[in-house]
Design a protein around this motif. Sequence first.
Motif, PDB file in Angstrom:
ATOM      1  N   CYS A 324      15.817 -29.929  25.431  1.00  0.00           N
ATOM      2  CA  CYS A 324      15.868 -31.064  24.488  1.00  0.00           C
ATOM      3  C   CYS A 324      16.784 -30.756  23.312  1.00  0.00           C
ATOM      4  CB  CYS A 324      14.483 -31.438  23.971  1.00  0.00           C
ATOM      5  SG  CYS A 324      13.361 -31.954  25.243  1.00  0.00           S
ATOM      6  N   LEU A 329      22.883 -30.446  24.954  1.00  0.00           N
ATOM      7  CA  LEU A 329      22.861 -31.526  25.943  1.00  0.00           C
ATOM      8  C   LEU A 329      23.829 -32.661  25.647  1.00  0.00           C
ATOM      9  CD1 LEU A 329      19.005 -31.626  26.455  1.00  0.00           C
ATOM     10  CD2 LEU A 329      20.684 -30.719  28.043  1.00  0.00           C
TER      11      LEU A 329
ATOM     12  N   VAL B 510      16.847 -36.843  26.987  1.00  0.00           N
ATOM     13  CA  VAL B 510      16.204 -35.523  26.999  1.00  0.00           C
ATOM     14  C   VAL B 510      15.195 -35.487  28.154  1.00  0.00           C
ATOM     15  CG1 VAL B 510      16.445 -34.991  24.536  1.00  0.00           C
ATOM     16  CG2 VAL B 510      14.465 -36.310  25.304  1.00  0.00           C
ATOM     17  N   THR B 512      11.619 -33.831  28.638  1.00  0.00           N
ATOM     18  CA  THR B 512      10.530 -33.048  28.053  1.00  0.00           C
ATOM     19  C   THR B 512       9.565 -32.663  29.168  1.00  0.00           C
ATOM     20  OG1 THR B 512       9.271 -35.041  27.603  1.00  0.00           O
ATOM     21  CG2 THR B 512      10.675 -34.243  25.830  1.00  0.00           C
ATOM     22  N   ALA B 554      10.580 -33.586  20.633  1.00  0.00           N
ATOM     23  CA  ALA B 554      11.974 -33.260  20.966  1.00  0.00           C
ATOM     24  C   ALA B 554      12.914 -33.715  19.854  1.00  0.00           C
ATOM     25  CB  ALA B 554      12.361 -33.908  22.285  1.00  0.00           C
ATOM     26  N   LYS B 557      12.706 -31.438  16.892  1.00  0.00           N
ATOM     27  CA  LYS B 557      13.363 -30.167  17.200  1.00  0.00           C
ATOM     28  C   LYS B 557      14.835 -30.150  16.780  1.00  0.00           C
ATOM     29  CE  LYS B 557      13.645 -27.141  21.190  1.00  0.00           C
ATOM     30  NZ  LYS B 557      13.503 -27.026  22.618  1.00  0.00           N
ATOM     31  N   ASN B 558      15.439 -31.338  16.781  1.00  0.00           N
ATOM     32  CA  ASN B 558      16.863 -31.412  16.466  1.00  0.00           C
ATOM     33  C   ASN B 558      17.141 -31.783  15.009  1.00  0.00           C
ATOM     34  OD1 ASN B 558      18.443 -31.089  19.109  1.00  0.00           O
ATOM     35  ND2 ASN B 558      16.747 -32.439  19.665  1.00  0.00           N
TER      36      ASN B 558
END
Lengths: 335, 776
Positions: A324, A329, B510, B512, B554, B557-558
């Motif tokens: 993720c 990505l 994404v 997950t 997710a 997380k970024n």
Amino acid sequence: MKDELLKLKKQFIEEIVSVRNLEELTLIKSKYLGKKSRISEIMSSMKKLPIEEKREVGALCNKLKNEITQKVKEKNEELISKSTFDFDLTMPINKNRGSLSPITIVGKEVCDVLQKLGFTIVSGPEIEDEYHNFDALNIPSTHPARDMQDTYWTNSGKLLRTHTSPCQVRAMEKYGAPLRIAAPGRCFRNEDIDACHENTFFQLEGMVIDKNVSISNLLYVMKGILSEIFGKVVEVRLRPGYFPFVEPGFELDVKCLICNGKGCPTCKDSGWLELCPCGMVHPKVLKMSNIDPNIYSGFAFGIGLTRLAMMKYHINDIRILNSCDLEELSQFDIM
Amino acid sequence: MLISCNLLNEFIDSKQPIDWLNIWDKFTMTTAEVENVEVKGRDISGVLVSKVKTIEKHPHNPNYTVLTLNIGCKDITVITSAKNAYVGMVTACCIAGGKINGKNVEKVEFLGIKSEGVCLSEKELDISQNHDGIIDLPKSYSIGSNIKEYVNLEDIIVEIDNKSLTNRPDLWGHYGIAREVVALIGAKLKKIPIMENDTHMEGHKEKLTVNVLTNYVNRYTAIKVSGINQKITDINMKVILHHCGYECNILTELITNYVTLELGLPIFSLKGENISNICIKMFEDEESGDLNITKDNIVVCSNKKVIEVAGVCVLGDYVVTDKCDCVIIEIANYNASLIRKSSISLHNRNESSIRHEKSLDPEMTILALKRCLYLLKEKGVTLNLDSYVEDIYTKKQEKNTVKLTFKKLRSYLGFEMSSEVVTNILRKLGMEVKLEEDCYIVTVPTYRSTKDIENDADIIEEITRVYGYDNLKPEPLKLSLDIKHDENSEYLKEYDLKRILAEKYNLHEVNTYVWYDDEFLRNVGIDKSYCEEIINKPSNKYIRDELGLSVLAATIKNAKKFSKYGVFEIGTVNVGKLVKRQLSIILRDSIKNAESCYMEIKNIVQGTIRILTNHDIRFVEDEPNNQYMDSNTVISIYVENIYVGQIGIANLSITKKYDKTSMMVIANIDFDKLNEIEKTCHNYCKPSKYPSVSLDYTISLSHDEKYQMLEEKLSEYQSLLLKSYECIDVYNKEEERKVTIRINISRDDGTLKTEEIKDFSKKFVSYLEKHFKVEA
């Protein structure tokens, strides 16, 4: 005077080139052709000149005026034909763009190939029952794959499917024979995660059932599919492989795409890459799904989409795919 | 599994020498995957059998000794650090000019004394792992001869992938591999020498009583012998065992492991003193030491004591040591899956249990026992047979008989194969073949009948693999035109949607995990312990019942790497007992851009649902149906009055833990429900050929009045002239909002007259004024 006229001509040419709009052109026109322009002044002052010189300068002045008039006319036409929009066309555009998972991209590419060959793309549940994941695929209750070490079991007696093969069973139950299906999807194995192992990965299952389907047909179809996927004619070979739901079972190798069979680190100097398990559908599997093995035969194959994506994009750590992490990505664009 | 070509040679009678280096490619293509072929011993040269004549301490370093060695033709001086040398010892010395592991041995001077060679340990000669001192060779070896004349240091060791032998119980021993090689190259298989029922077998003194009290034992064969404590070894057996991964220090181990290598069967030896009766049963309450044995384990007992967990391990007190003189040699065949479970439950999966799991042929137990006795005798052991061979054979392994019709074979191959070729192949593999009118009747040997060859497809595999898959020509598949299925795959629908989200709305896909992350749940204070649980996963074991929370994790997380971005996933959730697919989209932006971000996600949701269903959607203010959305920010999404999901801003109390300045707006959509909604096709509606008129009205809404209320009233308004309306402007002013609506009116049968327009406007304003403050 003659020199001045030549100088004026040179100056005019320089200025007219940089004119960008009609307003500027009007100013230039007035500067060089207007009553108060230098050319007009020169023409007025010619009276004092001797006849010969007057004639000569007069001719020069008229020629220059005509030239300027012509240039102004041309510039006017040029400016009129041009739009008035005036902005920097080279400014950057918004570079934001979305991305798809490499698995999605590769999965779609494979599905496109299979659809062209007449396969229908089907789906199945990721949380499966024991029957579809094991029993109906001739994996007996004593088979090691059913152990806790290999399969994730849930408290309601279900399991996270360990392969996409249950989709075969569901398709056979739903449609019977003849059948030509492909089922891409997510699978799960009870594994510790490292650069080469994931507990969540993606496969694609393919199956053909019809009358008189042979091993030679399997070879032909697999060669065709893989050639399409890799965009060039690939050489394939079959080796014995054991999977309970096929008999005979094979490991299908392709001639190494890197060294073309000469031997390299990728193929461990063997010249071949192990690519997908396949085989003739086991008679017991057909029977379990109410297809008569005495009438129909077929073949099935599994393609590791995760592995294919890693090969295609040269990804050397499987963990990236489920991370993720957009830094990783977002590179994959949309194919 | 490691295979020694020297040992294979013992079983193959071939007129031509076998090209062991090249045969394995064929083996890979027909039988099982060969992972590695290693040539052993060719990097050792110049190693001579030598005799120690004198031993002196090195004058300048007491840790070393100076040996005078006789190497046949002369004496040489060699310096060694080994402590086990003695005068008269026969050992191995690599003299200067020779090679060890590919390295040249030269004369070297060490503290003033020249060493003319190197004395070698068993490890250096690749005979065993023993590196405690230099090798002590039998005195019978001729001094000065090359060691390779006595010891088979050269071999080819082949590693076969165990996984590819899973369905071939017969290939777990060298004899089985030799049988396969013989079939591939057309040689003959030798009979394996065993001790026949001669006088030795009859020399029993006492009876060993064996009782089998469980159905999980197919066969149990054992004998009690004594006289085993003899200093006899066989260096060549030791080399083969070492090359194949076994280290054996005592005679019983050497013999039983060697026979295991040969025949594939695991063989146990137990201390024989004081054991005169054996009982094999499911564990009840016998003495079992510290092992956590349960009722699911088969045990071998004697006098109410567990002496062995069947097929897994011998208990400490009964392990044979170098001091044992009396042993019981036991070869059993148990239910394969029970042994596997047993070894896993005791955390002791080992060579023995792994072999037992393969459903080996019970016919082999007696052969293996007699082979052990034969080898003991052959190696010069003076054995006392203290008991008869006890052989309890409860489940006789029959030979499978399989019928293969010509038609079936032709169908699988795609061509006709002559019966001569077929029978020749099957007979080479040890099968009996009888030809009938339309089929072959194949009798399969027991070693392939346990779980390997059961039906016609199995026989076809045998024929095709030996015939050679490379000899099969690819044939086009004739496409059947009566394929009934034409599923509009969810997978492709999902792909279309993913592409729209990524391409049109610049979102990132994404993947997950299907389970919740424990740490994230803890941090955000959400309890999911009511969810379906993965019972064999120690952490992160709750299967998600909604996708949004996983995608939120997710997104968070970024957060440190990007400021404004959007992600999405279409994934599986488990709601109650239903497995469903959901779509979650999350946009992340700064808190000050919350409104525009919210509108953006509404736009995305509307756009994607329209593309998928061609229906308009309706948003209705609602309560959140999850624990992580801010209740003031939630709207539900309806398509054709069917609820399909919600949009809401993630509780700042959650997101602020990770990211103080930003917010995340989430759209959760039930993808299955969306799939159920049939894509509509709007009928063509001819546009009026008469001009329409646009009228703008500005409506003041108080702080409590929502646009949703205005829209409801607009949608309820009845007029044949009203064709459409849209919100064209919003002006916010402290306590009030001014919303400008553009109304389009027209007639289908003529141009609107001024009076009609005025009349419409009057009635429309009057209608709106009942509910709102209006400016025309």
